[in-house]
Design a protein around this motif. Structure first.
Motif, short mmCIF file in Angstrom:
data_model
loop_
_atom_site.label_atom_id
_atom_site.label_comp_id
_atom_site.label_asym_id
_atom_site.label_seq_id
_atom_site.Cartn_x
_atom_site.Cartn_y
_atom_site.Cartn_z
N ALA A 76 0.78 -1.22 -0.05
CA ALA A 76 0.04 0.12 -0.16
C ALA A 76 0.76 1.26 -0.07
N VAL A 77 1.89 1.20 0.85
CA VAL A 77 2.72 2.30 1.08
C VAL A 77 3.61 2.60 -0.21
N ARG A 78 4.18 1.52 -0.75
CA ARG A 78 4.98 1.42 -1.61
C ARG A 78 4.57 2.15 -2.90
N THR A 79 3.10 1.85 -3.26
CA THR A 79 2.39 2.31 -4.34
C THR A 79 1.57 3.74 -4.05
N LYS A 80 1.81 4.22 -2.95
CA LYS A 80 1.25 5.48 -2.67
C LYS A 80 -0.19 5.26 -2.73
N ALA A 113 5.34 3.87 11.14
CA ALA A 113 6.29 4.21 10.82
C ALA A 113 6.60 4.36 9.15
N LEU A 114 6.18 3.18 8.37
CA LEU A 114 6.39 3.21 6.98
C LEU A 114 5.59 4.66 6.36
N ASP A 119 10.67 5.67 2.82
CA ASP A 119 11.81 5.22 2.38
C ASP A 119 12.18 3.94 3.46
N LEU A 120 11.50 3.70 4.28
CA LEU A 120 11.67 2.55 4.98
C LEU A 120 11.30 1.32 4.57
N PHE A 121 10.86 1.46 3.24
CA PHE A 121 10.38 0.11 2.74
C PHE A 121 11.70 -0.53 2.05
N ASP A 124 12.88 -6.97 0.77
CA ASP A 124 12.92 -8.15 1.73
C ASP A 124 12.45 -8.20 3.10
N GLU A 125 12.35 -7.03 3.78
CA GLU A 125 11.64 -6.99 5.08
C GLU A 125 10.24 -7.00 5.18
N TRP A 126 9.47 -6.46 4.23
CA TRP A 126 8.18 -6.14 3.97
C TRP A 126 7.29 -7.27 3.27
#
Length: 145
Positions: A76-80, A113-114, A119-121, A124-126
């Motif tokens: 969701a956050v990565r794709t705005k 936080a994300l 940019d915390l994305f 590999d983590e998410w």
């Protein structure tokens, strides 16, 4: 008890909430064959079910459910918020805050936080389970200018 492929999916790529719950609560069932099944499950229709399963300490697939929640919010956050609306993510976060489960609470904190600092994305983590395998609170660094 031996592990076996779960036969309760009519269409594994498009499971229903009831099918997901039955699979997740079956301690001997394996995920369907195929790559990236987890990525196809991070949908608005299944998000509440994943939240319930992630907060259930008796659920055999609890960490998988948490993994799907991280995919959901990370995507969701990565794709705005094009894939999942901000309103839908906020609603899920509000529901999650009612949980007393520490891992669900950590998912809430990390997702917030994300949202504050996209940019915390890190894929590999998410999306590959890093935050599930190594649970920790992400802390945003100084805001970049």
């Amino acid at each position: 008890m031996s592990e076996a492929s779960f036969t309760g999916f009519a269409h594994p790529a498009l499971p229903t909430v009831d099918e997901i719950r039955a699979w997740a609560l079956d301690p001997s069932s394996l995920a369907p064959e195929g790559r990236h099944w987890d990525l196809t499950l991070a949908t608005d229709e299944l998000a509440d079910a994943w939240l319930d399963l992630a907060g259930d300490a008796t659920c055999p697939k609890r960490s998988f459910a948490l993994h799907v929640l991280y995919i959901y919010s990370g995507d969701a956050v990565r794709t705005k918020f094009r894939v999942h609306s901000r309103k839908r993510v906020d609603k899920l976060l509000d529901k999650a805050q009612e949980s007393r489960d520490q891992y669900v609470g950590l998912w809430v904190a990390n997702t917030k936080a994300l949202i504050r600092q996209p940019d915390l994305f890190d894929y590999d983590e998410w999306c590959n389970g890093g935050l599930v395998r190594r649970p920790r609170r992400l802390s945003p660094g100084p805001t970049r200018r």
